[in-house]
Every structure is written in C-alpha cells, then in structure tokens.
Design a protein around this motif. Sequence first.
Motif, PDB file in Angstrom:
ATOM      1  N   ALA A 100       8.706  -2.336 -16.047  1.00 41.77           N
ATOM      2  CA  ALA A 100       9.601  -2.909 -15.217  1.00 41.77           C
ATOM      3  C   ALA A 100      10.012  -2.472 -13.637  1.00 41.77           C
ATOM      4  N   LYS A 101      10.158  -0.926 -14.001  1.00 42.69           N
ATOM      5  CA  LYS A 101      10.577  -0.280 -12.763  1.00 42.69           C
ATOM      6  C   LYS A 101       9.295  -0.155 -11.682  1.00 42.69           C
ATOM      7  N   LYS A 102       8.058  -0.112 -12.427  1.00 42.27           N
ATOM      8  CA  LYS A 102       6.856   0.177 -11.303  1.00 42.27           C
ATOM      9  C   LYS A 102       6.137  -1.073 -10.797  1.00 42.27           C
ATOM     10  N   THR A 103       6.418  -2.304 -11.370  1.00 48.29           N
ATOM     11  CA  THR A 103       5.822  -3.491 -10.734  1.00 48.29           C
ATOM     12  C   THR A 103       7.024  -4.497 -10.108  1.00 48.29           C
ATOM     13  N   GLY A 104       8.078  -4.337 -10.666  1.00 42.37           N
ATOM     14  CA  GLY A 104       9.234  -5.391 -10.042  1.00 42.37           C
ATOM     15  C   GLY A 104       9.244  -6.713 -10.795  1.00 42.37           C
ATOM     16  N   HIS A 105       8.084  -6.979 -11.711  1.00 37.81           N
ATOM     17  CA  HIS A 105       7.940  -8.261 -12.348  1.00 37.81           C
ATOM     18  C   HIS A 105       8.992  -8.564 -13.324  1.00 37.81           C
ATOM     19  N   LYS A 106       9.304  -9.778 -13.427  1.00 35.16           N
ATOM     20  CA  LYS A 106       9.898 -10.129 -14.574  1.00 35.16           C
ATOM     21  C   LYS A 106       9.280  -9.953 -15.839  1.00 35.16           C
ATOM     22  N   ILE A 107       9.851  -9.622 -16.844  1.00 38.77           N
ATOM     23  CA  ILE A 107       9.252  -9.431 -18.095  1.00 38.77           C
ATOM     24  C   ILE A 107      10.076  -9.819 -19.265  1.00 38.77           C
ATOM     25  N   TYR A 108       9.416 -10.790 -20.100  1.00 34.84           N
ATOM     26  CA  TYR A 108      10.137 -11.523 -21.008  1.00 34.84           C
ATOM     27  C   TYR A 108       9.624 -10.519 -22.693  1.00 34.84           C
ATOM     28  N   VAL A 109      10.493 -10.308 -23.581  1.00 32.57           N
ATOM     29  CA  VAL A 109       9.935  -9.586 -24.705  1.00 32.57           C
ATOM     30  C   VAL A 109      10.661 -10.432 -25.756  1.00 32.57           C
ATOM     31  N   PRO A 110       9.841 -11.264 -26.307  1.00 29.55           N
ATOM     32  CA  PRO A 110      10.590 -11.787 -27.445  1.00 29.55           C
ATOM     33  C   PRO A 110      10.609 -11.126 -28.749  1.00 29.55           C
ATOM     34  N   ILE A 111      11.637 -11.301 -29.554  1.00 29.02           N
ATOM     35  CA  ILE A 111      11.383 -10.814 -30.972  1.00 29.02           C
ATOM     36  C   ILE A 111      11.095 -12.033 -31.964  1.00 29.02           C
ATOM     37  N   TYR A 112       9.835 -11.973 -31.885  1.00 31.01           N
ATOM     38  CA  TYR A 112       9.159 -13.090 -32.561  1.00 31.01           C
ATOM     39  C   TYR A 112       9.485 -13.084 -34.137  1.00 31.01           C
ATOM     40  N   PRO A 113       9.118 -14.284 -34.689  1.00 29.14           N
ATOM     41  CA  PRO A 113       9.393 -14.222 -36.214  1.00 29.14           C
ATOM     42  C   PRO A 113       8.426 -13.426 -36.794  1.00 29.14           C
ATOM     43  N   LYS A 114       8.797 -12.780 -37.920  1.00 34.15           N
ATOM     44  CA  LYS A 114       7.870 -11.679 -38.344  1.00 34.15           C
ATOM     45  C   LYS A 114       7.852 -11.673 -40.125  1.00 34.15           C
ATOM     46  N   LEU A 115       6.965 -11.100 -40.629  1.00 29.91           N
ATOM     47  CA  LEU A 115       6.806 -10.941 -42.055  1.00 29.91           C
ATOM     48  C   LEU A 115       7.890 -10.186 -42.484  1.00 29.91           C
ATOM     49  N   PRO A 116       8.410 -10.501 -43.717  1.00 30.61           N
ATOM     50  CA  PRO A 116       7.867 -11.094 -44.924  1.00 30.61           C
ATOM     51  C   PRO A 116       8.400 -12.731 -44.810  1.00 30.61           C
ATOM     52  N   ASN A 117       9.652 -12.841 -44.053  1.00 29.55           N
ATOM     53  CA  ASN A 117      10.121 -14.199 -44.112  1.00 29.55           C
ATOM     54  C   ASN A 117       9.657 -15.166 -43.395  1.00 29.55           C
TER      55      ASN A 117
END
Length: 303
Positions: A100-117
């Motif tokens: 983020a600091k070195k590119t200036g681009h917007k970054i999306y980080v999803p906490i996507y659904p995971k195992l085991p549920n």
Amino acid sequence: MRSWQSRVFEKIVVLSGRKKKFLSVTSMQAFIDGNRNRARYTLKPAYMKKHHILTLLNDEMEVYVLNSNSNTGKSILYLPGGAYINEPTNFHWRYIVKLAKKTGHKIYVPIYPKLPNFTHEDCYKQLNLLYLDVLRKDPNELIFMGDSAGGGLALAFAQTLFLANRKGPSKLILFSPWLDLSADDPAYIELETIDPMIGSLGAKMLGELWAAQVELSNPLVSPMYGPIKQLGKISIFVGTAEMLLIDAQRFHARAQSEGVEIEYYEYEGMNHAFALFPIPEAEDVLNKVISLLIEDSEILVLG
C-alpha cells in the motif's frame, strides 16, 4: 547464495512445529475440529488506525481496505493464503501494508469464508459480490494477488470471470500458489521431506473438504486444470524448497506449451510463501512486484 536470515527463519518455522498437523490424519482432524467454533477474525483497531485501514461489510464478508482514497486508477484484490482454513497472519499484513505504501494503489483484503464451516461454494458467492462492488466503485484496472491457497484462489476466480465473459484482472501476481488440490504427483513426496511448513497428507484432507461435492481436479478448486489464456499477465514466485514448487513448475510448463507468456521466478532454497517473510530474498521479490504494480502509473511512491 541463500541469506543467513532465511536460514534462521527456516529454523524458527521448524521449531514452531506447524508442519506436524499435516503429517497424520489424527493431527489434521484435530486441527480441523478445533477451528469449528473459532471467534470471528478481526484486525486490531490500533493497527488499523496506524496504517489507515478501513473496513466494510460486503454482504456477510468482512473486507479491509487500504489507500481507500487512492486515485491511481488501479486496485488490488489480495487473497491471503492459509490452506483455506487459516486467517491472515502478521506476515500477510506486514507485506500488504508495504504494498500500500509503495504503490499508492487501493487494496482490498477480504476475509473470505473458510474451512471447516464453509467450502469453495460459499467463498465464490462472497467473492462475486465483492467483485461487483469493486467494479462499481473502481471501474478501472483490477489486479489479483495471493499467496499459497490465496494464490490458487486468485487464479481460479480469474478463470471463472473469463469463462463468464466478465472483466477480469489485468495482472495476476501469485506467491507459492496452490494450484492442484489432489496432491497426487509423486514428486510431492520428495519435496515434502524438505518443506518445513506443509505436507501432502494434511493438504489433501483440507483440499477434499474445500472441494466438497466437486472433484479435486475441478478448476474451481484446482486452477491447474482451467483455462490459462487471456487471463491477464501472470507472474509466479516460488521457492525450490517447498512442496508447491511442483504446482508452479507444472503450470509454467503448461503455459510454455500453450504459448502463454508468464513471468516465472524460482528462488533457490526458499520455503513456502517466503515472499512474505522478513528476509532479503523477499525484498528482491517485493522490488519485482512493485515494478509490476506501478508500471504505466504516474504515482508517488511513499517509500
């Protein structure tokens, strides 16, 4: 020559014992069962404030956003790895904050659904909703990035967009991607003996759970078998001392046979997802990635 820092870090990983759960059915099953009732993942408010990280709830999925006011014309969707069961680590956030600091681009980080549920079906539902929201807010260039399972997911998601004739990423940057969940290649066994982090038995158990009702060779979960043309510019970074070197080499060979140009980098003696670690070799990868992310952009690099 391999850095002394990488050797020290490898010893720390070995001493942590994190690989043990991948070596027996009993240990992996206990690990899986122990995650069924875990608390919802949240990033500490103080850390978010320090690095200007915002959060949004996209349907049922928490999404963290860095450089929310960016106007570079490029956005990054970063999918953290973790064998489809672990949430992002401190190493993930250390790396993403640097990006983020070195590119200036917007970054999306999803906490996507995971195992085991949850399985891949739940994950794709949420990623598609996020994708539509991102396109609405940022209709310009979209870049997919991910490590390990997140790298495989990034490629697989790009394949689904291509097959649906939808706008896909301009670039895919993948670190030690998990591209074939079957883990059937005999070459895995040899590399498994020197990989300090993962093993084929436990990985295959997690892969079968993630695949649910589909075959492990289905591109939705194993993008090794999906289309690889017209997906955007692909870059892969992998170490020679990790089991998933096999996935990367097979994908590279397939790309060459089909005339698909990719940037492919093997780092001698490096372990799984080494690009995220605090070692000199990771800095070399970061420099290459920054060049990929800021090309054709007129932005201020914050250092």
